[in-house]
Every structure is written in C-alpha cells, then in structure tokens.
Design a protein around this motif. Structure first.
Motif, PDB file in Angstrom:
ATOM      1  N   LEU A   1     -37.040  -1.418   6.754  1.00  0.00           N
ATOM      2  CA  LEU A   1     -37.739  -0.397   7.307  1.00  0.00           C
ATOM      3  C   LEU A   1     -37.331   0.136   8.608  1.00  0.00           C
ATOM      4  CD1 LEU A   1     -41.402  -1.696   6.084  1.00  0.00           C
ATOM      5  CD2 LEU A   1     -40.204   0.458   5.331  1.00  0.00           C
ATOM      6  N   PHE A   2     -36.647  -0.844   9.420  1.00  0.00           N
ATOM      7  CA  PHE A   2     -36.283  -0.549  10.747  1.00  0.00           C
ATOM      8  C   PHE A   2     -35.143   0.184  10.520  1.00  0.00           C
ATOM      9  CE2 PHE A   2     -37.774  -4.323  13.703  1.00  0.00           C
ATOM     10  CZ  PHE A   2     -39.323  -3.816  13.580  1.00  0.00           C
ATOM     11  N   GLN A   3     -34.159   0.030   9.400  1.00  0.00           N
ATOM     12  CA  GLN A   3     -33.034   0.864   9.444  1.00  0.00           C
ATOM     13  C   GLN A   3     -33.501   2.217   8.671  1.00  0.00           C
ATOM     14  OE1 GLN A   3     -30.127  -0.036  10.116  1.00  0.00           O
ATOM     15  NE2 GLN A   3     -30.878  -2.079  10.804  1.00  0.00           N
ATOM     16  N   CYS A   4     -34.514   2.384   7.862  1.00  0.00           N
ATOM     17  CA  CYS A   4     -35.099   3.707   7.502  1.00  0.00           C
ATOM     18  C   CYS A   4     -35.596   4.559   8.678  1.00  0.00           C
ATOM     19  CB  CYS A   4     -36.059   3.415   6.353  1.00  0.00           C
ATOM     20  SG  CYS A   4     -35.587   2.807   4.691  1.00  0.00           S
ATOM     21  N   VAL A   5     -36.566   3.871   9.438  1.00  0.00           N
ATOM     22  CA  VAL A   5     -37.151   4.734  10.681  1.00  0.00           C
ATOM     23  C   VAL A   5     -36.411   4.720  11.767  1.00  0.00           C
ATOM     24  CG1 VAL A   5     -39.215   4.873  11.980  1.00  0.00           C
ATOM     25  CG2 VAL A   5     -39.306   3.809   9.639  1.00  0.00           C
ATOM     26  N   GLN A   6     -35.489   3.726  12.093  1.00  0.00           N
ATOM     27  CA  GLN A   6     -34.650   3.569  13.494  1.00  0.00           C
ATOM     28  C   GLN A   6     -35.673   3.833  14.464  1.00  0.00           C
ATOM     29  OE1 GLN A   6     -31.162   5.823  13.251  1.00  0.00           O
ATOM     30  NE2 GLN A   6     -30.505   4.540  11.143  1.00  0.00           N
ATOM     31  N   PRO A   7     -36.742   3.063  14.560  1.00  0.00           N
ATOM     32  CA  PRO A   7     -37.633   3.218  15.898  1.00  0.00           C
ATOM     33  C   PRO A   7     -37.129   2.714  17.211  1.00  0.00           C
ATOM     34  CG  PRO A   7     -38.344   1.484  14.662  1.00  0.00           C
ATOM     35  CD  PRO A   7     -36.964   1.819  13.796  1.00  0.00           C
ATOM     36  N   ALA A   8     -37.617   3.258  18.254  1.00  0.00           N
ATOM     37  CA  ALA A   8     -37.581   2.904  19.571  1.00  0.00           C
ATOM     38  C   ALA A   8     -38.471   1.523  19.927  1.00  0.00           C
ATOM     39  CB  ALA A   8     -37.616   3.768  20.710  1.00  0.00           C
ATOM     40  N   VAL A   9     -39.324   1.561  19.406  1.00  0.00           N
ATOM     41  CA  VAL A   9     -40.627   0.655  19.407  1.00  0.00           C
ATOM     42  C   VAL A   9     -41.279   0.432  18.124  1.00  0.00           C
ATOM     43  CG1 VAL A   9     -42.154   2.431  20.249  1.00  0.00           C
ATOM     44  CG2 VAL A   9     -42.445  -0.128  20.789  1.00  0.00           C
ATOM     45  N   ALA A  10     -41.586  -0.902  17.734  1.00  0.00           N
ATOM     46  CA  ALA A  10     -42.585  -1.070  16.788  1.00  0.00           C
ATOM     47  C   ALA A  10     -43.729  -2.047  17.129  1.00  0.00           C
ATOM     48  CB  ALA A  10     -41.626  -1.854  15.694  1.00  0.00           C
ATOM     49  N   VAL A  11     -44.854  -1.685  16.606  1.00  0.00           N
ATOM     50  CA  VAL A  11     -46.077  -2.387  17.142  1.00  0.00           C
ATOM     51  C   VAL A  11     -46.506  -3.344  15.787  1.00  0.00           C
ATOM     52  CG1 VAL A  11     -48.264  -2.123  17.887  1.00  0.00           C
ATOM     53  CG2 VAL A  11     -46.468  -0.655  18.567  1.00  0.00           C
ATOM     54  N   PHE A  12     -47.060  -4.398  15.970  1.00  0.00           N
ATOM     55  CA  PHE A  12     -47.354  -5.501  15.171  1.00  0.00           C
ATOM     56  C   PHE A  12     -48.458  -6.043  15.691  1.00  0.00           C
ATOM     57  CE2 PHE A  12     -43.041  -4.984  14.035  1.00  0.00           C
ATOM     58  CZ  PHE A  12     -43.237  -5.164  12.751  1.00  0.00           C
ATOM     59  N   GLY A  13     -49.726  -6.536  14.802  1.00  0.00           N
ATOM     60  CA  GLY A  13     -50.730  -7.336  15.442  1.00  0.00           C
ATOM     61  C   GLY A  13     -50.429  -8.594  15.639  1.00  0.00           C
ATOM     62  N   GLN A  14     -51.530  -9.143  16.736  1.00  0.00           N
ATOM     63  CA  GLN A  14     -51.187 -10.573  17.070  1.00  0.00           C
ATOM     64  C   GLN A  14     -51.980 -11.518  16.344  1.00  0.00           C
ATOM     65  OE1 GLN A  14     -52.325 -10.958  21.246  1.00  0.00           O
ATOM     66  NE2 GLN A  14     -50.199 -10.159  21.946  1.00  0.00           N
ATOM     67  N   LYS A  15     -52.827 -10.894  15.432  1.00  0.00           N
ATOM     68  CA  LYS A  15     -53.413 -11.708  14.230  1.00  0.00           C
ATOM     69  C   LYS A  15     -52.449 -12.530  13.548  1.00  0.00           C
ATOM     70  CE  LYS A  15     -55.493 -10.502  10.307  1.00  0.00           C
ATOM     71  NZ  LYS A  15     -54.845 -11.468   9.095  1.00  0.00           N
ATOM     72  N   ASP A  16     -51.347 -11.649  13.096  1.00  0.00           N
ATOM     73  CA  ASP A  16     -50.195 -12.545  12.363  1.00  0.00           C
ATOM     74  C   ASP A  16     -49.524 -13.218  13.347  1.00  0.00           C
ATOM     75  OD1 ASP A  16     -50.926 -11.896   9.418  1.00  0.00           O
ATOM     76  OD2 ASP A  16     -51.057  -9.608  10.386  1.00  0.00           O
ATOM     77  N   TYR A  17     -49.780 -14.312  14.024  1.00  0.00           N
ATOM     78  CA  TYR A  17     -49.215 -14.693  15.332  1.00  0.00           C
ATOM     79  C   TYR A  17     -47.696 -15.096  15.190  1.00  0.00           C
ATOM     80  CZ  TYR A  17     -49.194 -16.645  20.055  1.00  0.00           C
ATOM     81  OH  TYR A  17     -48.972 -16.836  21.379  1.00  0.00           O
ATOM     82  N   GLN A  18     -47.508 -15.772  13.970  1.00  0.00           N
ATOM     83  CA  GLN A  18     -46.230 -16.477  13.666  1.00  0.00           C
ATOM     84  C   GLN A  18     -45.257 -15.356  13.173  1.00  0.00           C
ATOM     85  OE1 GLN A  18     -46.484 -19.369  10.580  1.00  0.00           O
ATOM     86  NE2 GLN A  18     -44.324 -20.180  10.998  1.00  0.00           N
ATOM     87  N   GLN A  19     -45.889 -14.518  12.316  1.00  0.00           N
ATOM     88  CA  GLN A  19     -45.044 -13.166  11.893  1.00  0.00           C
ATOM     89  C   GLN A  19     -44.421 -12.636  13.280  1.00  0.00           C
ATOM     90  OE1 GLN A  19     -45.963 -10.657   8.418  1.00  0.00           O
ATOM     91  NE2 GLN A  19     -46.636  -9.154  10.120  1.00  0.00           N
ATOM     92  N   LEU A  20     -45.319 -12.313  14.085  1.00  0.00           N
ATOM     93  CA  LEU A  20     -44.917 -11.791  15.335  1.00  0.00           C
ATOM     94  C   LEU A  20     -43.739 -12.256  15.871  1.00  0.00           C
ATOM     95  CD1 LEU A  20     -45.261  -9.255  17.350  1.00  0.00           C
ATOM     96  CD2 LEU A  20     -46.870 -10.609  18.328  1.00  0.00           C
ATOM     97  N   LYS A  21     -43.810 -13.468  16.143  1.00  0.00           N
ATOM     98  CA  LYS A  21     -42.718 -14.142  16.795  1.00  0.00           C
ATOM     99  C   LYS A  21     -41.516 -14.013  15.927  1.00  0.00           C
ATOM    100  CE  LYS A  21     -43.023 -17.784  19.337  1.00  0.00           C
ATOM    101  NZ  LYS A  21     -42.768 -17.256  20.428  1.00  0.00           N
ATOM    102  N   VAL A  22     -41.450 -14.361  14.771  1.00  0.00           N
ATOM    103  CA  VAL A  22     -40.379 -14.254  13.830  1.00  0.00           C
ATOM    104  C   VAL A  22     -39.683 -12.741  13.969  1.00  0.00           C
ATOM    105  CG1 VAL A  22     -39.666 -14.211  11.420  1.00  0.00           C
ATOM    106  CG2 VAL A  22     -41.194 -16.004  11.999  1.00  0.00           C
TER     107      VAL A  22
END
Length: 279
Positions: free
Chosen positions: A132-153
């Motif tokens: 998805l990063f390759q598709c969108v090529q964003p400058a910034v991506a926002v994820f929720g901290q509820k999925d704490y381990q996922q955010l770190k990964v």
C-alpha cells in the motif's frame, strides 16, 4: 471525496503530490479510525484512506470471510472527517497474482505477544502495508496506538527499508467507560459489551502495580490474567514490557522508571480483544 478502486486511477489522481497523508484500514470504520483521518488531515496535503480486508494477516480459523465489509457506510463517515480519496481495491486488483514475495519482520519483535498467538500475522501486515505504501507513496502514514506492537513493527520496517514515509502513532480512542474502540467490538453481545471494559481495568491494575518493588513481574502478570479468568475471559496474555523493544523489564529497570507498556489480549466469548496502556 473520490472513491477509487484501481491502482492506475489512484496513481493518476496522486500524480505530482509529495505530501500525501495515508491511513490504511480494513474498513468497518468507527470513531477510532476517524480520529486517525482527522490527524492526517491536520498534517496538510491530500488524505488517502485505504479500505482493504487483507487475507494475508488472517489465520485459517479466523474471521476473514465474516469480517464486515461496509464500504458505503465507511465513505459516508470519511467525507466529513477530511478524507480526499478512498482507495478500495478488490483482492484481484491488489494481488493480481499470488503474493509470493513477502516482508518478514524480525522474530525478536514479531514472534512474541500477538505473533506468538497469531503466527504469520505480522508478515501479512508488513506485506500489505509495504504494498500500500508503494501504491499511495505517502509522505506520512498514521496508525493507531491500540495496535501497539503493529505500530512498532511498521515503524521498524519503514526505517530499515529507508522508506520515504514518516509513520505516526495516534492515541487510542476509548468509549466513555474506557473500552478501546475496535471493529471487533461489534461482535459483542449486550452483556459482553458491558463486561468488555474489564480488559482495560485489568491493564490499569497491572500498571498500578508495576513500580512496586515487592511485586515480581511474573506475579503481577499472573494476577492480572487471573482477574479476567475469574470473570469468564480466556486471556492470551497480560504483560508488562519495555516500550523500546517489547521485552520484559528487569526489576532494576522497573525501579529506575524505564518507560513501560502494559499489553493484553483475551477472548470474551467468541471475540478476541486487545488493548494497551503506557506508563
């Protein structure tokens, strides 16, 4: 707001953009998702929200086929939240051939906690997020901290691959009683919904005990799990970890004020809930 289903149309819509903000989701949106979209909109630039239920991160016995697909309702919620483009590809569009190239995160981070109970989960997450990063090529991506381990990964993946995207974590949004908002909360019955807040309370009790030198780590974690078990839950883990690497803290680190996080995952009836609390 535009709803786009193909990669070719997405790339045409974003041609020349250098400050796109991106929020990847699996749809079935709630206020927690919308808070991420509002944060992305605050950063400036066009906001893209993807809606894609990613087969690669579901285990064979999990709820891929039953996961709610609510695109029309999701779009109604996204427009006033500041979304400019909804990217909602079909499975055939995002995976036109079998996805045999995959991103495997390090076992030391990805095979514990969620990875222990959901083997291969983070490989599926990293693979779809990379794509998805390759598709969108964003400058910034926002994820929720509820999925704490996922955010770190995901942060680690972006850093190690020198990806030109800043990964931002946004605070967990909670209901008035403290329950972390989740799409899977919709699976809860009326009585289960009232009981569900016990997970966040158990994590708070674990956090409250964390700095007590008389308490052992194993004893605190066992007590937190038993607190839920006595209420009819089936805990996978309730644990105290270092924020830096999600490994267990030593007694000295606890006493010295090492930044910690309490994390939990447990089943209430047929529904598996996760939550965390930084301390």
């Amino acid at each position: 707001m535009r709803v786009i289903h193909t990669l070719a149309e997405l790339r045409e819509a974003l041609a020349g953009q250098t400050n796109t903000a991106f929020v990847p989701t699996m749809g079935n949106l709630h206020e927690g998702h919308l808070s991420l979209v509002r944060e992305a909109a605050r950063l400036g630039g066009p906001v893209v929200v993807s809606i894609f239920v990613n087969r690669l991160q579901f285990l064979p016995h999990e709820d891929f086929d039953q996961y709610p697909r609510t695109l029309a309702r999701d779009c109604e919620l996204l427009a006033p939240a500041g979304c400019d483009i909804v990217f909602a590809p079909s499975e055939a569009e995002l995976y036109p051939v079998k996805q045999t190239y995959k991103v495997t995160p390090p076992a030391g981070l990805a095979d514990l906690l969620e990875g222990e109970f959901r083997p291969g989960f983070f490989t599926g997450v990293c693979t779809v997020v990379m794509k998805l990063f390759q598709c969108v090529q964003p400058a910034v991506a926002v994820f929720g901290q509820k999925d704490y381990q996922q955010l770190k990964v995901i942060k680690g993946m972006a850093e190690q691959f020198a990806m030109p995207v800043q990964v931002i974590g946004a605070p967990t949004v909670r209901a008035d009683d403290g329950l972390a908002l989740s799409s899977r909360n919709g699976y809860l019955g009326t009585d289960e919904r009232l009981e569900a807040v016990a997970l966040s309370k158990a994590l708070q009790h674990l956090a409250d005990a964390a700095r007590d030198p008389k308490q052992t780590l194993a004893g605190m974690e066992a007590a937190a799990a038993e607190e839920l078990r006595q209420r009819g839950w089936a805990p996978d883990y309730l644990t105290l970890r270092r924020r830096t690497d999600l490994l267990p803290p030593t007694d000295a680190e606890r006493a010295a004020g090492e930044p910690l996080v309490a994390l939990g995952a447990a089943r209430l009836g047929a529904t598996r809930l996760i939550d965390n609390l930084e301390l």
